[in-house]
Write an enzyme that holds these catalytic residues in place. Structure first.
Site, PDB file in Angstrom:
ATOM      1  CD  GLU A  88      -6.398   4.189   0.302  1.00  0.00           C
ATOM      2  OE1 GLU A  88      -5.853   3.299  -0.385  1.00  0.00           O
ATOM      3  OE2 GLU A  88      -7.548   4.082   0.716  1.00  0.00           O
ATOM      4  CD  GLU A 120      -7.044   3.564  -4.920  1.00  0.00           C
ATOM      5  OE1 GLU A 120      -7.206   4.665  -5.495  1.00  0.00           O
ATOM      6  OE2 GLU A 120      -6.369   3.429  -3.889  1.00  0.00           O
TER       7      GLU A 120
HETATM    8  C1  LIG Z   1      -5.477  -0.483  -1.278  1.00  0.00           C
HETATM    9  C2  LIG Z   1      -5.538   0.683  -2.231  1.00  0.00           C
HETATM   10  O1  LIG Z   1      -6.625   1.479  -1.865  1.00  0.00           O
HETATM   11  C3  LIG Z   1      -5.797   0.286  -3.641  1.00  0.00           C
HETATM   12  C4  LIG Z   1      -6.559  -0.967  -3.723  1.00  0.00           C
HETATM   13  C5  LIG Z   1      -4.586   0.355  -4.484  1.00  0.00           C
HETATM   14  O2  LIG Z   1      -3.570   0.874  -4.108  1.00  0.00           O
HETATM   15  S1  LIG Z   1      -4.753  -0.261  -6.069  1.00  0.00           S
HETATM   16  C6  LIG Z   1      -3.327   0.346  -6.923  1.00  0.00           C
HETATM   17  C7  LIG Z   1      -3.455   1.810  -7.180  1.00  0.00           C
HETATM   18  N1  LIG Z   1      -2.264   2.278  -7.892  1.00  0.00           N
HETATM   19  C8  LIG Z   1      -2.313   2.446  -9.244  1.00  0.00           C
HETATM   20  O3  LIG Z   1      -3.319   2.256  -9.899  1.00  0.00           O
HETATM   21  C9  LIG Z   1      -1.027   2.899  -9.887  1.00  0.00           C
HETATM   22  C10 LIG Z   1      -0.846   2.186 -11.225  1.00  0.00           C
HETATM   23  N2  LIG Z   1       0.446   2.484 -11.813  1.00  0.00           N
HETATM   24  C11 LIG Z   1       0.625   3.648 -12.502  1.00  0.00           C
HETATM   25  O4  LIG Z   1      -0.193   4.544 -12.567  1.00  0.00           O
HETATM   26  C12 LIG Z   1       1.947   3.791 -13.208  1.00  0.00           C
HETATM   27  O5  LIG Z   1       2.533   2.518 -13.328  1.00  0.00           O
HETATM   28  C13 LIG Z   1       2.944   4.735 -12.492  1.00  0.00           C
HETATM   29  C14 LIG Z   1       3.105   4.310 -11.083  1.00  0.00           C
HETATM   30  C15 LIG Z   1       2.421   6.163 -12.627  1.00  0.00           C
HETATM   31  C16 LIG Z   1       4.288   4.623 -13.206  1.00  0.00           C
HETATM   32  O6  LIG Z   1       4.087   4.847 -14.584  1.00  0.00           O
HETATM   33  P1  LIG Z   1       5.274   4.540 -15.627  1.00  0.00           P
HETATM   34  O7  LIG Z   1       4.766   4.902 -16.982  1.00  0.00           O
HETATM   35  O8  LIG Z   1       6.522   5.167 -15.119  1.00  0.00           O
HETATM   36  O9  LIG Z   1       5.527   2.985 -15.573  1.00  0.00           O
HETATM   37  P2  LIG Z   1       4.506   1.833 -16.027  1.00  0.00           P
HETATM   38  O10 LIG Z   1       4.922   1.318 -17.368  1.00  0.00           O
HETATM   39  O11 LIG Z   1       3.083   2.286 -15.885  1.00  0.00           O
HETATM   40  O12 LIG Z   1       4.778   0.719 -14.927  1.00  0.00           O
HETATM   41  C17 LIG Z   1       6.105   0.168 -14.859  1.00  0.00           C
HETATM   42  C18 LIG Z   1       5.933  -1.274 -14.450  1.00  0.00           C
HETATM   43  O13 LIG Z   1       5.349  -1.321 -13.133  1.00  0.00           O
HETATM   44  C19 LIG Z   1       4.137  -2.083 -13.167  1.00  0.00           C
HETATM   45  N3  LIG Z   1       3.209  -1.472 -12.206  1.00  0.00           N
HETATM   46  C20 LIG Z   1       2.965  -0.161 -12.032  1.00  0.00           C
HETATM   47  N4  LIG Z   1       2.077   0.036 -11.063  1.00  0.00           N
HETATM   48  C21 LIG Z   1       1.732  -1.198 -10.595  1.00  0.00           C
HETATM   49  C22 LIG Z   1       0.855  -1.674  -9.576  1.00  0.00           C
HETATM   50  N5  LIG Z   1       0.141  -0.831  -8.801  1.00  0.00           N
HETATM   51  N6  LIG Z   1       0.750  -3.004  -9.384  1.00  0.00           N
HETATM   52  C23 LIG Z   1       1.473  -3.874 -10.144  1.00  0.00           C
HETATM   53  N7  LIG Z   1       2.331  -3.497 -11.118  1.00  0.00           N
HETATM   54  C24 LIG Z   1       2.452  -2.166 -11.331  1.00  0.00           C
HETATM   55  C25 LIG Z   1       3.636  -1.960 -14.605  1.00  0.00           C
HETATM   56  O14 LIG Z   1       2.777  -3.041 -14.928  1.00  0.00           O
HETATM   57  C26 LIG Z   1       4.956  -2.020 -15.364  1.00  0.00           C
HETATM   58  O15 LIG Z   1       5.348  -3.377 -15.352  1.00  0.00           O
HETATM   59  P3  LIG Z   1       6.234  -3.952 -16.602  1.00  0.00           P
HETATM   60  O16 LIG Z   1       5.375  -3.717 -17.850  1.00  0.00           O
HETATM   61  O17 LIG Z   1       7.477  -3.146 -16.612  1.00  0.00           O
HETATM   62  O18 LIG Z   1       6.403  -5.387 -16.293  1.00  0.00           O
END
Ligand SMILES: C[C@H](O)[C@H](C)C(=O)SCCNC(=O)CCNC(=O)[C@H](O)C(C)(C)COP(=O)([O-])OP(=O)([O-])OC[C@H]1O[C@@H](n2cnc3c(N)ncnc32)[C@H](O)[C@@H]1OP(=O)([O-])[O-]
Length: 667
Positions: free
Chosen positions: A61, A81
């Protein structure tokens, strides 16, 4: 003097979006991201998003608020999301349709799919979204700022000022799209509200659309489903950090090349899974006839998988014998690093095979069994290397289901466990480490659930009534449709005798040749043998009433609440015993198992998370009520651990394990 502004990430990543942890805390900190994105867009200086790695959620975004976007050819982008029960809340539902059109925007936002760049040969250079630019050195790009012809007006680059591209049949398209979104949602709220936000972009000016987006975002944010999905997101990552009561932990792992053994239904799915993961495989069967049948089935599955793969993505090289070989010769096993046995669920046969493997395979080879319930220690006792024996329980169909239940035996070494977990990762599956007991964790919880379903039939209900309640809860398929699909002659619920109630109903149906879909009749009737459309069967209804008369079972009307509670609370109850025995190291493990292996609706977080939302006191009270009504059903007697948690004032799920002094580990 500034010519342009470049926004880029660090460590090869642009941004994965907002911190999901931030949503669960009641007091969400900081200002919303949306106004910041609009501020970027209003800048009088051109702003370029230089995207590497991932641009997800709020990350994408921000990029949409920039005037230009350039991306590394390996960058991945998406608005996921919806997968955590939300919608893009930083004006993405209003900008994306203006950039890529309503159909593509709806597809991305309602499914949360993450896109890779597929660079067609004649890439239209004018299409600047996903512009394929290598970013060997972002600074060099910055200095050159070659993209920004001097003095180009920024107005047209501001997506909020662009009209949403029209469709000749927008209304018809949207109503069709809504039907599809609802059908695929299976009770989850977020996809439909994502749809509503994008629809607002087609009907209202940008600012009104943003207001609508915020309204819908706030509805989702406070919904229990968002909390459940965010819990499931972190639970799936927590289970990667496995430990065992003996102190083994996730910090070691090994690589494998491997061979799978036995090409029954499960073996075919496992081989397909391995070939898809580009692991060299030799499939071995007991004789040529079975081998040819198995080969045909595997090649059919692989052809289908190859067609499903994105154009341009790497193809599956399964015609190359070095990648996939079929044989009946056990000697081929000499050089493999890991074997997966997938023969019939018969302990004597498995022990005979493991004894043979132990003699033939090289000393370092790992020996895995795909058993779904049998004792790992007993299988390991047939070998001279019990430290390298482990359970790798795949779920049917093995090339589709994400769960891999990994069961360590008494002697299984940490390296063997770590290698099995590494295998799960390579197969893009979710590996969950559990201890050894009958049914391990998933199936052990499934036994009382399936048993209650059959008891409910005896007491007056019908398969379609029970399935309806369970499918309305959010399961893809109820216990009786599942039983017909799997086949009644395969693994009926654990029969408990010695004074405990059991039901011969499944066996009686088998004796009547009613095995389920494969015979065209089971708990339901089907249009033909192998048919898929389940229809209530009058024969079964009269069979049930005769059965009740014979056994003098007084029937009664059973309401939906009792059906749901007796099936799910008995499953949850078993989960508390499994935690107390140290078979699973936390409630997250059981939830990840049920979401990825048994079709538990992800937007309800998993059985243990669901128990925490229902309230442990309520679950205990209901189990006490049902076990008083059915004193001969052990599965309804409340678990001591559940009682202890209630006595300790219903602590939150995260604290449950701290109330276990020392799990009386049965290993
Ligand atoms: C306003 C806006 O509109 C809205 C409302 C938002 O933006 S809402 C948020 C939208 N974004 C998402 O949904 C992306 C979610 N993340 C992923 O898809 C994947 O993480 C990754 C980016 C493709 C990387 O994959 P990976 O396989 O290399 O590593 P991982 O094991 O998954 O993740 C590695 C470590 O990072 C942590 N982590 C990853 N993404 C995170 C996030 N968005 N928030 C908090 N922690 C996160 C995860 O828990 C793990 O922690 P730990 O276990 O090491 O302690």
């Amino acid at each position: 003097s500034v010519k342009a502004v470049m926004i880029c990430g660090e460590n090869g990543k642009f941004s994965a979006g907002a911190d999901i942890k931030g949503f669960s805390s009641p007091k969400r900190r900081g200002i919303a991201l949306g106004p910041i994105v609009s501020l970027i867009e209003r800048s009088e200086k051109p702003v370029v998003a230089a995207i590497e790695g991932v641009a997800l959620g709020g990350g994408l975004e921000v990029a949409l608020g920039c005037h230009y976007r350039i991306a590394h050819v390996k960058a991945r982008m998406g608005l996921p999301e919806v997968t955590i029960g939300l919608l893009p809340g930083a004006e993405g539902t209003q900008r994306l349709p203006r950039l890529v059109g309503v159909p593509a925007a709806l597809d991305m936002i309602t499914t949360g799919k993450v896109l890779c760049l597929v660079i067609p040969p004649a890439w239209p250079k004018t299409h600047e979204f996903l512009l394929p630019m290598y970013l060997p050195d972002v600074d060099a790009l910055f200095c050159n700022s070659i993209f920004l012809p001097p003095g180009q007006p920024l107005g047209p680059r501001r997506l909020s000022l662009k009209p949403v591209p029209k469709l000749p049949n927008m209304e018809a398209f949207l109503s069709e799209a809504l039907v599809k979104v609802k059908k695929q949602a299976h009770g989850c709220l977020a996809p439909e509200l994502c749809f509503q936000a994008v629809k607002a972009a087609t009907e209202q000016p940008f600012a009104d659309g943003v207001r609508r987006e915020q309204e819908l975002f706030n509805v989702l944010l406070t919904s229990g489903q968002a909390q459940a999905l965010q819990y499931a997101f972190f639970a799936e990552r927590a289970v990667q950090k496995w430990t065992t009561p003996s102190g083994a932990s996730w910090k070691i792992s090994d690589s494998v090349s491997l061979l799978s053994l036995g090409l029954g239904t499960m073996g075919r799915g496992i081989v397909t899974s391995l070939v898809k993961a580009k692991i060299p495989v030799v499939a071995l069967e007991q004789d040529l006839e079975y081998l040819n049948m198995g080969r045909k089935a595997v090649m059919f599955l692989l052809e289908r998988e190859a067609m499903k793969m994105e154009q341009g993505a790497q193809t599956l090289d399964f015609h190359n014998p070095a990648r996939l070989q079929f044989t009946v010769d056990f000697d081929v096993l000499r050089d493999v690093d890991l074997v997966i046995e997938a023969v019939f669920e018969n302990m004597a046969l498995k022990k005979e095979i493991f004894h043979k493997l132990s003699r033939i395979c090289k000393p370092g080879a790992f020996l895995c069994t795909n058993t779904s319930a049998l004792n790992i220690n007993e299988i390991a006792s047939a070998t001279s290397r019990p430290q390298q024996v482990i359970g790798t329980h795949f779920f049917s169909p093995a090339h589709v289901m994400k769960l891999l239940e990994i069961i360590y035996g008494h002697h299984t070494s940490p390296t063997t466990i770590a290698t099995a977990m590494q295998l799960a990762k390579v197969l893009k599956k979710v590996g969950v480490v559990v201890g050894n007991c009958f049914g391990f964790a998933g199936n052990r919880m499934m036994f009382p659930y399936a048993q209650q379903a059959v008891f409910l039939l005896e007491e007056g209900s019908r398969p379609e009534a029970v399935d309806q309640v369970i499918e309305d809860f959010g399961f893809r398929i109820g216990p009786f449709r599942m039983s017909d699909l799997a086949g009644l002659d395969v693994g009926t619920p654990a029969r408990q005798r010695h004074g405990h109630r059991y039901s011969p109903l499944p066996d009686l149906l088998c004796e009547n040749g009613r095995f389920g879909q494969k015979t065209g009749k089971g708990w339901y009737q089907y249009e033909k043998a192998g048919g898929r459309t389940a229809k209530p069967d009058p024969w079964l209804h009269s069979f049930l009433s005769q059965y009740r008369d014979t056994h003098r079972i007084k029937t009664r009307f059973i309401d939906q609440e009792e059906i749901l509670e007796r099936c799910l609370f008995s499953l949850i109850n078993e989960g508390f015993d499994i935690l107390a025995e140290g078979i699973a190291s936390g409630p997250e493990h059981l939830d990840v198992i049920y979401i990825n292996g048994y079709g538990w609706p992800k937007h309800r977080g998993g059985p243990m998370f669901y128990a925490s939302t229902v309230g442990l006191s309520r679950i205990l009270a209901k189990l006490q009520k049902y076990s008083e009504a059915h004193p001969d059903v052990p599965g309804l007697q409340p678990s001591a651990f559940l009682k202890k948690l209630v006595a300790m004032g219903n602590p939150p799920l995260k604290e449950w394990m701290s109330y276990l002094s020392r799990p009386n580990n049965k290993l």
